[in-house]
Design a protein around this motif. Sequence first.
Motif, PDB file in Angstrom:
ATOM      1  N   UNK A   1     102.597   8.875   3.594  1.00 54.99           N
ATOM      2  CA  UNK A   1     102.430  10.150   4.299  1.00 54.99           C
ATOM      3  C   UNK A   1     103.581  10.389   5.273  1.00 54.99           C
ATOM      4  N   UNK A   2     104.087   9.317   5.839  1.00 58.53           N
ATOM      5  CA  UNK A   2     105.221   9.452   6.753  1.00 58.53           C
ATOM      6  C   UNK A   2     106.467   9.907   6.001  1.00 58.53           C
TER       7      UNK A   2
ATOM      8  N   UNK B   1     120.980   6.747   0.571  1.00 54.41           N
ATOM      9  CA  UNK B   1     121.056   5.575   1.442  1.00 54.41           C
ATOM     10  C   UNK B   1     120.416   5.884   2.798  1.00 54.41           C
ATOM     11  N   UNK B   2     120.702   7.064   3.330  1.00 59.70           N
ATOM     12  CA  UNK B   2     120.088   7.452   4.606  1.00 59.70           C
ATOM     13  C   UNK B   2     118.571   7.498   4.472  1.00 59.70           C
ATOM     14  N   UNK B   3     118.080   8.041   3.360  1.00 64.07           N
ATOM     15  CA  UNK B   3     116.638   8.120   3.145  1.00 64.07           C
ATOM     16  C   UNK B   3     116.028   6.729   3.030  1.00 64.07           C
ATOM     17  N   UNK B   4     116.747   5.824   2.399  1.00 62.06           N
ATOM     18  CA  UNK B   4     116.271   4.444   2.296  1.00 62.06           C
ATOM     19  C   UNK B   4     116.080   3.839   3.691  1.00 62.06           C
ATOM     20  N   UNK B   5     117.075   4.027   4.563  1.00 63.44           N
ATOM     21  CA  UNK B   5     116.960   3.504   5.924  1.00 63.44           C
ATOM     22  C   UNK B   5     115.857   4.212   6.698  1.00 63.44           C
ATOM     23  N   UNK B   6     115.677   5.497   6.466  1.00 62.87           N
ATOM     24  CA  UNK B   6     114.580   6.226   7.111  1.00 62.87           C
ATOM     25  C   UNK B   6     113.243   5.612   6.721  1.00 62.87           C
ATOM     26  N   UNK B   7     113.102   5.275   5.443  1.00 62.50           N
ATOM     27  CA  UNK B   7     111.859   4.670   4.961  1.00 62.50           C
ATOM     28  C   UNK B   7     111.614   3.311   5.607  1.00 62.50           C
TER      29      UNK B   7
ATOM     30  N   UNK C   1     109.727   4.936   8.825  1.00 63.19           N
ATOM     31  CA  UNK C   1     108.415   5.042   8.180  1.00 63.19           C
ATOM     32  C   UNK C   1     107.672   3.709   8.106  1.00 63.19           C
ATOM     33  N   UNK C   2     108.397   2.606   7.837  1.00 62.87           N
ATOM     34  CA  UNK C   2     107.755   1.294   7.717  1.00 62.87           C
ATOM     35  C   UNK C   2     107.873   0.464   8.992  1.00 62.87           C
ATOM     36  N   UNK C   3     108.606   0.977  10.006  1.00 57.78           N
ATOM     37  CA  UNK C   3     108.731   0.326  11.320  1.00 57.78           C
ATOM     38  C   UNK C   3     109.322  -1.080  11.218  1.00 57.78           C
ATOM     39  N   UNK C   4     110.229  -1.299  10.283  1.00 64.13           N
ATOM     40  CA  UNK C   4     110.812  -2.630  10.087  1.00 64.13           C
ATOM     41  C   UNK C   4     112.021  -2.806  10.996  1.00 64.13           C
ATOM     42  N   UNK C   5     111.748  -3.000  12.291  1.00 60.00           N
ATOM     43  CA  UNK C   5     112.823  -3.221  13.245  1.00 60.00           C
ATOM     44  C   UNK C   5     112.270  -4.062  14.386  1.00 60.00           C
TER      45      UNK C   5
ATOM     46  N   UNK D   1     107.943  -2.832   1.359  1.00 65.79           N
ATOM     47  CA  UNK D   1     107.240  -2.550   2.605  1.00 65.79           C
ATOM     48  C   UNK D   1     106.640  -1.143   2.585  1.00 65.79           C
ATOM     49  N   UNK D   2     107.257  -0.245   1.875  1.00 62.61           N
ATOM     50  CA  UNK D   2     106.746   1.117   1.800  1.00 62.61           C
ATOM     51  C   UNK D   2     105.906   1.280   0.532  1.00 62.61           C
TER      52      UNK D   2
END
Length: 319
Positions: A222-223, A188-194, A198-202, A154-155
């Motif tokens: 860029x995000x 892992x935290x950065x993965x969830x941030x992405x 960043x990808x708005x997958x929620x 997704x990213x």
Amino acid sequence: MEIWYLETSAVNFFMEGHSVDDALATKQLQLNKGREWRLSPITLWEILMTSDEVRREEILYFCQHLFSRELLPSPAELIIPYIRQGMPKVEQAREMKSTSRIADVWRDLVDDRNKTFIIDHKEVRERVKLIQSFTKNVHELIKHGDLVVGSDKAFSGLDGSLSNLVKELPFIQSGEPASSEQLLSYKVALYYIMIVLCAEADFDNEPIKVFWQELGIDSTADRVAYVLRKLPALVHRGPFCVMAYMTISQASGKYPRGVWFDSLHSIYMTYVDRIFTTDGHFQGLRDIIPEPILQQKIHHMDEVELIHHNSNQFGVPNT
């Protein structure tokens, strides 16, 4: 008023052997004791995923009688205000009420218990499965130590690996020491941030959309760059850090399908007085999370003594 949060497994546990009248009596008793039992949008989405229509409606109807008409904020409604506050170690107090669309519907359902959700349940389950598929990647990351980010994710457009991205964090570049366990939690935290930020997958991503619109940043790459440059604290404190601990606590053995929802539920520990569960993964989280205050908030139903109070014909407990 204390806020007590029952994640989905505790809702199912409490429903077994209790009637709607019991739910009404419990709600009133808890309010009299200064406790408000709350659900979150995450709990409702999990309930709405129930494929058995009769069972799904039974759970919803029970919840309409037991829980507050106010939902806790969605993860996005917690994450964005946390960022706007400057990602502090201790947040300023704020009202824990969701203004999301599902929260509006829930208030209406509690006010009129003859109503229910009208949605495409198949579409909900498909969307959840898509989001859950991302957590398989992070599970492999934890087991095998690294994950190359490919163009099919997704990213897309982001080149490199999470390990390299962690090395770009300002506090890492400045030479701040970090153990292997800390580096893993950062990844892992950065993965969830992405995925989430960043990808708005929620499910509820409107607050996140507004956040990026205000900044004028559209592309996912860029995000991510903005997060690394301006929001590095997100990887070691706040909601994404808690999600990382929950995911890491489940990393051994076979991939746990519920890790995505468990990780989202874990965010609420910071914002409620107690969280109740029958899920052993929360006990695992309690064992590894370094904050004693958060550890003390987790209550497994096996550790809770349930006391029955007789109620009158209106569902009000007798004193």
